[in-house]
Design a protein around this motif. Structure first.
Motif, short mmCIF file in Angstrom:
data_model
loop_
_atom_site.label_atom_id
_atom_site.label_comp_id
_atom_site.label_asym_id
_atom_site.label_seq_id
_atom_site.Cartn_x
_atom_site.Cartn_y
_atom_site.Cartn_z
N LEU A 183 0.83 -1.20 0.00
CA LEU A 183 0.00 0.00 0.00
C LEU A 183 0.87 1.25 0.00
CD1 LEU A 183 -2.61 -1.08 2.70
CD2 LEU A 183 -2.92 -1.09 0.23
N SER A 184 0.39 2.29 -0.67
CA SER A 184 1.11 3.56 -0.73
C SER A 184 1.01 4.30 0.59
CB SER A 184 0.52 4.43 -1.85
OG SER A 184 1.04 5.73 -1.78
N GLN A 185 2.12 4.89 1.01
CA GLN A 185 2.12 5.67 2.25
C GLN A 185 1.50 7.04 2.05
OE1 GLN A 185 6.20 5.71 3.47
NE2 GLN A 185 6.12 3.62 4.23
N ASP A 186 1.32 7.45 0.80
CA ASP A 186 0.82 8.78 0.50
C ASP A 186 -0.69 8.86 0.41
OD1 ASP A 186 3.46 9.64 0.32
OD2 ASP A 186 3.57 9.13 -1.79
N GLU A 187 -1.36 7.73 0.29
CA GLU A 187 -2.81 7.72 0.14
C GLU A 187 -3.47 7.27 1.44
OE1 GLU A 187 -4.36 5.73 -3.29
OE2 GLU A 187 -2.56 6.18 -4.44
N PRO A 188 -4.60 7.92 1.77
CA PRO A 188 -5.31 7.49 2.99
C PRO A 188 -5.84 6.07 2.85
CG PRO A 188 -6.58 9.15 1.80
CD PRO A 188 -5.28 8.99 1.08
N LEU A 189 -5.87 5.37 3.97
CA LEU A 189 -6.39 4.00 4.00
C LEU A 189 -7.91 4.07 4.07
CD1 LEU A 189 -3.86 2.48 6.54
CD2 LEU A 189 -3.86 2.21 4.06
N SER A 190 -8.56 3.63 3.04
CA SER A 190 -10.02 3.66 2.97
C SER A 190 -10.58 2.39 3.58
CB SER A 190 -10.46 3.77 1.51
OG SER A 190 -11.80 3.42 1.35
N LYS A 238 -7.39 0.99 14.36
CA LYS A 238 -7.16 1.59 15.68
C LYS A 238 -6.01 0.89 16.39
CE LYS A 238 -11.85 3.24 16.49
NZ LYS A 238 -13.08 3.07 17.29
N GLU A 239 -5.99 -0.45 16.32
CA GLU A 239 -4.91 -1.21 16.95
C GLU A 239 -3.57 -0.95 16.25
OE1 GLU A 239 -4.85 -3.11 19.78
OE2 GLU A 239 -6.84 -2.23 20.02
N LEU A 240 -3.60 -0.85 14.94
CA LEU A 240 -2.38 -0.57 14.19
C LEU A 240 -1.84 0.83 14.52
CD1 LEU A 240 -3.44 -2.21 10.85
CD2 LEU A 240 -1.54 -2.96 12.29
N ALA A 241 -2.74 1.77 14.80
CA ALA A 241 -2.32 3.11 15.23
C ALA A 241 -1.65 3.04 16.60
CB ALA A 241 -3.51 4.06 15.25
N LYS A 242 -2.22 2.24 17.50
CA LYS A 242 -1.61 2.05 18.83
C LYS A 242 -0.22 1.43 18.70
CE LYS A 242 -5.90 1.40 21.41
NZ LYS A 242 -6.70 0.41 22.16
N ASP A 243 -0.07 0.54 17.73
CA ASP A 243 1.22 -0.13 17.50
C ASP A 243 2.21 0.75 16.76
OD1 ASP A 243 0.11 -2.33 18.71
OD2 ASP A 243 -0.19 -3.45 16.85
N GLY A 244 1.74 1.89 16.24
CA GLY A 244 2.63 2.81 15.54
C GLY A 244 2.82 2.53 14.07
N LEU A 245 2.02 1.63 13.49
CA LEU A 245 2.17 1.32 12.07
C LEU A 245 1.40 2.27 11.17
CD1 LEU A 245 2.08 -2.58 12.06
CD2 LEU A 245 4.04 -1.09 11.72
N VAL A 246 0.33 2.85 11.70
CA VAL A 246 -0.42 3.85 10.94
C VAL A 246 -0.59 5.08 11.82
CG1 VAL A 246 -1.68 2.12 9.58
CG2 VAL A 246 -2.72 3.03 11.65
N ARG A 247 -0.86 6.21 11.17
CA ARG A 247 -1.11 7.45 11.90
C ARG A 247 -2.44 8.02 11.44
NH1 ARG A 247 0.70 10.43 7.71
NH2 ARG A 247 2.66 9.97 6.77
N VAL A 248 -3.18 8.57 12.36
CA VAL A 248 -4.50 9.13 12.06
C VAL A 248 -4.39 10.64 12.06
CG1 VAL A 248 -6.90 9.28 12.79
CG2 VAL A 248 -5.62 7.16 13.16
N HIS A 249 -4.78 11.25 10.95
CA HIS A 249 -4.81 12.70 10.83
C HIS A 249 -6.27 13.12 10.75
CE1 HIS A 249 -0.53 13.37 10.22
NE2 HIS A 249 -0.53 12.28 9.47
N GLY A 250 -6.77 13.73 11.82
CA GLY A 250 -8.16 14.14 11.86
C GLY A 250 -8.55 14.96 10.63
N GLY A 251 -9.62 14.57 9.98
CA GLY A 251 -10.11 15.26 8.80
C GLY A 251 -9.43 14.87 7.51
N GLY A 258 -7.60 11.55 7.25
CA GLY A 258 -7.65 10.11 7.11
C GLY A 258 -6.55 9.40 7.88
N THR A 259 -6.44 8.12 7.63
CA THR A 259 -5.44 7.26 8.26
C THR A 259 -4.41 6.88 7.21
OG1 THR A 259 -7.13 6.36 9.75
CG2 THR A 259 -5.11 5.08 9.53
N PHE A 260 -3.13 7.02 7.58
CA PHE A 260 -2.04 6.79 6.65
C PHE A 260 -1.03 5.81 7.25
CE2 PHE A 260 -3.79 10.87 5.68
CZ PHE A 260 -3.73 10.98 4.31
#
Length: 75
Positions: free
Chosen positions: A20-27, A47-60, A62-64
């Motif tokens: 998956l591309s790091q530049d596109e939001p995860l739909s 949500k779990e992957l964000a806790k693990d630090g693999l994805v980051r959530v940017h309000g408004g 998306g998740t990357f």
């Protein structure tokens, strides 16, 4: 096995493989269709992957996928 556990494991594999591309939001919708799993387990897995630090959530925005260092990938 619970759907959210399956979603977590499969998403983690996809992220670490670089599919998956790091530049596109995860739909959630596209991931749900790709993995043939409902959107709720995908949402919970993200949500779990964000806790693990693999994805980051940017309000408004998306998740990357988070940029991992070479040492993090090795671990």
């Amino acid at each position: 096995m619970l759907a959210r556990t399956i979603a977590y494991q499969r998403l983690r594999e996809i992220i670490l493989s670089g599919e998956l591309s790091q530049d596109e939001p995860l739909s959630e919708r596209r991931l749900s269709e790709r993995l043939e799993i409902g959107r709720m387990p995908i949402r919970e897995a993200l949500k779990e992957l964000a806790k693990d630090g693999l994805v980051r959530v940017h309000g408004g925005r998306g998740t990357f996928i988070r940029q991992l260092s070479l040492n993090e990938v090795r671990d």
